[in-house]
Design a protein around this motif. Structure first.
Motif, short mmCIF file in Angstrom:
data_model
loop_
_atom_site.label_atom_id
_atom_site.label_comp_id
_atom_site.label_asym_id
_atom_site.label_seq_id
_atom_site.Cartn_x
_atom_site.Cartn_y
_atom_site.Cartn_z
N TYR A 170 -2.91 16.31 -61.88
CA TYR A 170 -2.50 17.72 -61.87
C TYR A 170 -3.22 18.50 -62.96
O TYR A 170 -3.74 19.60 -62.73
N GLN A 171 -3.27 17.95 -64.16
CA GLN A 171 -3.94 18.63 -65.26
C GLN A 171 -5.41 18.86 -64.96
O GLN A 171 -5.96 19.93 -65.21
N THR A 199 4.49 11.41 -60.74
CA THR A 199 3.65 11.82 -59.63
C THR A 199 4.46 12.71 -58.70
O THR A 199 5.55 12.34 -58.27
N THR A 238 -2.55 22.97 -70.51
CA THR A 238 -1.70 22.16 -69.64
C THR A 238 -0.80 21.25 -70.47
O THR A 238 0.35 21.01 -70.09
N ARG A 293 3.49 22.35 -57.32
CA ARG A 293 4.13 21.21 -57.99
C ARG A 293 5.59 21.52 -58.30
O ARG A 293 6.46 20.66 -58.13
N LEU A 306 0.05 13.91 -56.61
CA LEU A 306 -0.77 14.05 -57.81
C LEU A 306 -0.02 13.54 -59.03
O LEU A 306 1.12 13.96 -59.30
N PHE A 366 -1.79 25.16 -58.17
CA PHE A 366 -1.24 23.81 -58.29
C PHE A 366 0.12 23.79 -58.99
O PHE A 366 1.00 23.02 -58.61
N SER A 367 0.31 24.63 -60.00
CA SER A 367 1.59 24.63 -60.72
C SER A 367 2.72 25.09 -59.82
O SER A 367 3.81 24.49 -59.82
#
Length: 459
Positions: free
Chosen positions: A88-89, A79, A103, A191, A83, A187-188
């Motif tokens: 996340y995926q 996490t 992903t 992250r 997320l 998001f990537s």
């Protein structure tokens, strides 16, 4: 990153930590519903961040390599920023429409690339250069491999999460990095920067700078080196700037000459077209066949036709999904470009309405009549391939401007010409898919060729 009122909040990550801007961009999912809030930073915030990165010293080598490896493991298995991996995926698929398998592949590659980030970078070091002036070889004079700058900026792409593994080697080399995320898939980027900070990189080492289009160039101008992803227009915009490395369309290709039995390579051709959901620059978009291309086109179409139409979050999804109106615009563009070709798949359209306001982009296979047909330069972000005839008389010309070319041939003279052609970045011979790119293999040249230089040193 946090979830507020069912919206994922993506803060900027500057030298003072997480920053929530008053200028919020709402990121909608493929169903048209608000899904995330992205904090956009102003030019002054960008300038202050780049100044902080420039003033910071890089972490010691072993410390930064350990941090990169730990960040990669966290990105792929833990996490991060609130997320879980599965959350996340789901976020990536729901907002970008990329299929679940994309992903999965990104997570699989992540640990490989981060564990080998430094060793991969060393593949690009000239054999006559050393990493440190203290190396005994400098006593009689030699070369020292050194950074061309201190701050590296990345305008991240939104077509595949796997692309982020390419810039990690800059951290291994001691660069401080600022990433501007794509609003198509932020998001990537978030992250990665969060995972790197959690693993030990300071707020003055890595930064996330979401911006509007007007401020985006400030990120590039504030860095010593920058890498920018985009279409042909983006490449033209930055091609004259020596400090910017544009990453444009791939137009990757597959060539099969008459001395090869194409049926033995059909699996590789099909996977080259469809892996990553067909969205990557290293997906095959044109297949050239010496002889009759019709049987090859028909066989590719038969294989691609059985791929399932599923929502992108479905674990079995392999094709991208778009809002229905966007999907129809893509379809109309494709049908206009395909005028005069022989359709084997997708000739009546590529939109498969899922009934929820979204549509799957089904594969398309079209046969063109000559090797220099303009359609062979058309690249789409789903499995779309143009199959063309080729002959030795056509030569290398129709194969130019290619990130990856897989050539199945026994003609060594032809291979010599392909290797010598400057506009073909990678040449794979035999049964290798165009998306093959393990750690240590140059994507479009080694990134280190752009980031590093060799200085003469004697002591």
């Amino acid at each position: 990153m946090s979830v507020m009122s069912d919206l994922v909040r993506l803060d900027a990550l500057g030298p003072g930590g997480a920053y929530r801007s008053k200028n919020i961009q709402t990121v909608k999912d493929i169903y048209g519903a608000p899904f995330a809030e992205l904090s956009l930073v102003p030019p002054l915030f960008v300038a202050r961040t780049m100044s902080a990165l420039r003033k910071a010293d890089p972490l010691p080598l072993e410390q930064r390599l350990d941090a990169i490896a730990r960040a990669g493991k966290a990105f792929a298995t833990e996490t991060v920023g609130g997320l879980s991996v599965t959350e996340y995926q789901h976020a990536v698929c729901r907002v970008s429409g990329l299929p679940w398998i994309t992903t999965e592949m990104a997570l699989e590659y992540t640990v490989q690339y981060t564990d080998l980030a430094y060793l991969s970078s060393q593949e690009a070091r000239p054999t006559g250069a050393v990493n440190d002036w203290r190396d005994p070889r400098t006593r009689n004079g030699g070369g020292v491999w050194a950074r061309r700058g201190n701050v590296f900026a990345v305008h991240a792409p939104g077509n595949t999460p796997s692309a982020h593994t390419l810039w990690l080697q800059s951290l291994a080399l001691g660069y401080r990095v600022a990433v501007r995320p794509s609003s198509r898939e932020p998001f990537s980027s978030h992250r990665w920067i969060t995972a790197l900070r959690d693993a030990g990189f300071g707020a003055d080492q890595v930064a996330l700078l979401p911006t509007d289009h007007a401020t985006a160039d400030e990120v590039v101008r504030g860095a010593d080196r920058a890498m920018v992803y985009g279409d042909d227009e983006v490449v033209r915009k930055y091609s004259s700037m020596a400090t910017v490395l544009p990453q444009g369309p791939g137009r990757s290709k597959f060539l099969v000459t008459k001395d090869a039995d194409w049926t033995s390579y059909l699996d590789t051709i099909v996977s080259s077209v469809s892996a990553h959901g067909g969205a990557a620059c290293i997906n095959t978009t044109a297949v050239f066949v010496e002889g009759d291309p019709a049987p090859v086109a028909q066989a590719i179409a038969e294989r691609l036709s059985v791929l399932p139409s599923l929502p992108p979050q479905d674990p079995k999804a392999v094709l991208p999904v778009k809002p229905i109106e966007e999907a129809r615009r893509i379809e109309q563009y494709l049908l206009a470009k395909a005028a005069g070709t022989t359709p084997w798949l997708g000739g009546d359209g590529i939109v498969d309405d899922l009934g929820d306001g979204t549509a799957v982009l089904r594969p398309a296979v079209h046969q063109v009549s000559r090797p220099d047909a303009p359609q062979t330069r058309v690249e789409q972000r789903f499995p779309c391939v143009w199959v063309a005839p080729w002959s030795p008389e056509a030569g290398v010309e129709p194969l130019k401007d290619t990130v990856v070319l897989t050539a199945v041939t026994d003609d060594e003279t032809l291979v010599d010409r392909l290797i010598d052609e400057p506009s073909i970045a990678n040449v794979y011979l035999g049964d290798h898919p165009t998306y093959w790119l393990p750690p240590g293999i140059p994507h479009d040249d080694y990134l280190e060729s752009f980031l590093m230089r060799t200085k003469a040193c004697i002591r």
